[in-house]
Design a protein around this motif. Structure first.
Motif, short mmCIF file in Angstrom:
data_model
loop_
_atom_site.label_atom_id
_atom_site.label_comp_id
_atom_site.label_asym_id
_atom_site.label_seq_id
_atom_site.Cartn_x
_atom_site.Cartn_y
_atom_site.Cartn_z
N GLY A 209 19.05 44.95 -26.87
CA GLY A 209 18.87 44.00 -27.96
C GLY A 209 20.15 43.58 -28.66
O GLY A 209 20.13 42.72 -29.55
N MET A 210 21.28 44.15 -28.27
CA MET A 210 22.55 43.84 -28.92
C MET A 210 23.19 42.62 -28.25
O MET A 210 23.32 42.56 -27.03
CB MET A 210 23.50 45.04 -28.84
N SER A 211 23.59 41.63 -29.03
CA SER A 211 24.23 40.44 -28.50
C SER A 211 25.63 40.77 -28.01
O SER A 211 26.21 41.82 -28.36
CB SER A 211 24.31 39.35 -29.56
N GLU A 212 26.19 39.87 -27.22
CA GLU A 212 27.56 40.08 -26.73
C GLU A 212 28.54 40.16 -27.89
O GLU A 212 29.44 40.99 -27.91
CB GLU A 212 27.96 38.95 -25.78
N GLU A 213 28.38 39.29 -28.88
CA GLU A 213 29.27 39.29 -30.03
C GLU A 213 29.16 40.60 -30.81
O GLU A 213 30.17 41.20 -31.21
CB GLU A 213 28.93 38.10 -30.94
N ALA A 214 27.92 41.05 -31.04
CA ALA A 214 27.72 42.30 -31.78
C ALA A 214 28.26 43.49 -30.99
O ALA A 214 28.78 44.46 -31.58
CB ALA A 214 26.23 42.49 -32.09
N TYR A 215 28.13 43.42 -29.66
CA TYR A 215 28.65 44.51 -28.82
C TYR A 215 30.16 44.58 -28.92
O TYR A 215 30.73 45.67 -29.00
CB TYR A 215 28.21 44.28 -27.38
N CYS A 216 30.81 43.43 -28.95
CA CYS A 216 32.27 43.42 -29.13
C CYS A 216 32.64 44.05 -30.48
O CYS A 216 33.56 44.87 -30.56
CB CYS A 216 32.79 41.98 -29.04
N ASP A 217 31.91 43.68 -31.53
CA ASP A 217 32.15 44.28 -32.85
C ASP A 217 32.00 45.80 -32.78
O ASP A 217 32.81 46.54 -33.37
CB ASP A 217 31.14 43.74 -33.87
N HIS A 218 30.99 46.24 -32.08
CA HIS A 218 30.70 47.68 -31.93
C HIS A 218 31.87 48.41 -31.25
O HIS A 218 32.30 49.48 -31.72
CB HIS A 218 29.42 47.82 -31.11
N LEU A 219 32.40 47.84 -30.20
CA LEU A 219 33.51 48.48 -29.46
C LEU A 219 34.78 48.49 -30.29
O LEU A 219 35.53 49.49 -30.28
CB LEU A 219 33.73 47.75 -28.14
N VAL A 220 35.06 47.41 -30.99
CA VAL A 220 36.26 47.35 -31.83
C VAL A 220 36.14 48.35 -32.98
O VAL A 220 37.12 49.03 -33.35
CB VAL A 220 36.50 45.92 -32.35
N ALA A 221 34.95 48.46 -33.55
CA ALA A 221 34.74 49.42 -34.65
C ALA A 221 34.95 50.85 -34.16
O ALA A 221 35.54 51.68 -34.88
CB ALA A 221 33.33 49.26 -35.22
N GLU A 222 34.48 51.15 -32.95
CA GLU A 222 34.71 52.49 -32.38
C GLU A 222 36.21 52.76 -32.25
O GLU A 222 36.69 53.86 -32.54
CB GLU A 222 34.04 52.60 -31.02
N PHE A 223 36.96 51.75 -31.80
CA PHE A 223 38.42 51.86 -31.67
C PHE A 223 39.05 52.18 -33.02
O PHE A 223 39.87 53.11 -33.16
CB PHE A 223 38.94 50.55 -31.09
N GLU A 224 38.67 51.44 -34.04
CA GLU A 224 39.24 51.64 -35.38
C GLU A 224 38.88 53.01 -35.93
O GLU A 224 39.72 53.69 -36.55
CB GLU A 224 38.75 50.53 -36.31
#
Length: 479
Positions: A209-224
């Motif tokens: 259910g996660m959009s591509e845009e939200a998934y990118c946000d998720h990965l960047v947040a994990e990095f931070e």
């Protein structure tokens, strides 16, 4: 040329068999050659198939069976097999001077010319070349140079490297530690205290259910969050393939690499692009980082397509900013005390120069940009098969993910050997592709035409159908 026919409409073109003694070579290979990534559960009985000849998009085994090379040797024979120009350039250089050291203020013409050419082709800020013997050693040497860089800046605590799960960066001791494919390091030691692995960017298996845009946000947040937990003062670099290769040809969400680079810049973390696979045309450009992903890495590592596999060669392309530090004497009598006997090997560099000349003259990158999307579209038509869960990739870097259930993405059991089955069925029909667990990778020479694509996809269509039948027969799929 003749054709041989076996059950199941399997046709395979043949060339004249090699004059080599097949039985003797098969036994010598089995008894003495320790192959990389050998499956010893089968090797002692089956041994290896000996590939003895090649030309253009084809390779042939010792018995004269000819195959379309769907993996470019191993991601690397970009200009195709049997390029006499490259062989002649290597022979001419070997006759003139096969080798001499590049240590202690010595150099050679091919290494010098190639370094200048790489600086011309690379993004504008990458003007300095550190030669290695391949991709693993390029990644290994890069980390050593990165640590040296921060030591020279008076920041000795910046040692940790951030990589990603399912990343592939090589198999030397340090490179294997960067590699995030778990099975690659079973029973091997790694430098786990030096490397932290983030999540891979896997759009196919992102949270439901996660959009591509939200998934990118998720990965960047994990990095931070990871940076905050470890402390930026303890992190030297982030290393990433623009598209993951051996880990499943994973294409990140739109904007992912640019955003990850921005986080690196904000935290004084170097951004390393591992372009060992994506470099030299596989995505339609000599370098993908800037042209495709709009990033400006501090370091780009290359190998494979650099010489099209005609001779072992790798390199790290270093930014002007880093070179200002690396190129400053550390003390009176102090030298940059790292490198390899074969750094800037003249025969390998001569091969690379001729390889680049061919790529430019024939505009091979343009062929990839034209035929690559056709390969993508054609492979996606295979999604109708029961076992095909995902077809992904870009241009001449593609992957089929095989599953037990297309809706849930559930995998078949390991013992089903689904990737091997597909590869074996394709090879019976005259196409070599690469099995990686439940995956099949297609990474052809960059001279494929639309007609070649049509032939290869037709073979894969038959191979996948035959695989489904065999899995049903063996009880791994319902009949």
């Amino acid at each position: 040329m003749t054709t041989s026919t076996t059950p199941g409409q399997e046709t395979r073109q043949q060339t004249r068999p090699s004059s080599l003694d097949a039985e003797t070579l098969w036994r010598q290979d089995r008894d003495h050659f320790i192959h990389p990534f050998t499956d010893f559960s089968q090797f002692h009985d089956k041994g290896c198939e000996l590939i003895t000849d090649s030309d253009g998009i084809y390779v042939a085994d010792i018995h004269g069976n000819r195959f379309i090379d769907g993996i470019a040797g191993l991601w690397c024979v970009n200009v195709g097999h049997g390029r006499h120009e490259i062989a002649q350039a290597m022979a001419d250089q070997a006759s003139r001077m096969a080798y001499f050291s590049t240590f202690n203020n010595l150099s050679n013409a091919p290494a010098t010319q190639l370094a200048a050419k790489l600086a011309e082709l690379a993004p504008a800020h990458l003007n300095h070349v550190f030669y290695t013997c391949g991709g693993s050693t390029a990644n290994d040497a890069t980390i050593r140079l990165v640590h040296y860089y921060f030591n020279r800046l008076g920041k000795p605590s910046k040692k940790r490297i951030l990589s990603r799960r399912n990343a592939y960066h090589g198999t030397t001791y340090l490179a294997s530690s960067l590699t995030g494919i778990e099975s690659n390091n079973w029973s091997f030691d790694t430098l786990s205290e030096l490397v932290t692995h983030l999540s891979e960017a896997n759009l196919y298996r992102r949270p439901e259910g996660m959009s591509e845009e939200a998934y990118c946000d998720h990965l960047v947040a994990e990095f931070e969050t990871t940076i905050a937990d470890i402390g930026a003062d303890n992190i030297a670099a982030f290393i990433a393939e623009p598209i993951m290769g051996a880990g499943g040809v994973l294409v990140a969400p739109q904007g992912y690499h640019k955003r990850m680079q921005a986080v690196c810049r904000a935290n004084d973390i170097l951004f390393i692009a591992d372009e060992v696979v994506t470099g030299f045309g596989r995505l339609g450009h000599f370098f993908a980082s800037e042209a495709v992903f709009d990033t400006q890495p501090d370091i780009i590592n290359i190998a494979k397509g650099l010489s099209s596999g005609y001779s072992p060669l790798g390199a790290s392309l270093i930014s002007d900013r880093l070179y200002e530090v690396l190129g400053t004497p550390q003390c009176k009598g102090g030298v940059l005390s790292t490198g390899f006997t074969y750094s800037g090997h003249p025969v390998s560099c001569a091969a690379a120069l001729k390889n680049i000349e061919i790529m430019e003259r024939e505009d091979i990158c343009a062929n990839v940009r034209e035929v690559g999307p056709y390969l993508e579209q054609s492979l996606k038509r295979l999604a109708h098969h029961a076992t095909v869960g995902d077809v992904r990739g870009s241009h001449f870097m593609m992957c089929i993910e095989n599953v037990a259930d297309k809706t849930s993405g559930e995998l078949l059991p390991v013992e089903a050997r689904v990737g091997d089955r597909v590869a074996e069925e394709a090879q019976k029909r005259g196409l070599i592709i690469r099995p990686v667990g439940h995956l099949n990778v297609i990474s052809p020479t960059l001279i494929w035409t639309r007609e070649t694509v049509d032939t290869a996809v037709a073979i894969l269509d038959q191979a996948l159908a035959a695989t489904t039948e065999s899995l049903q027969r063996d009880g791994f799929l319902p009949a």
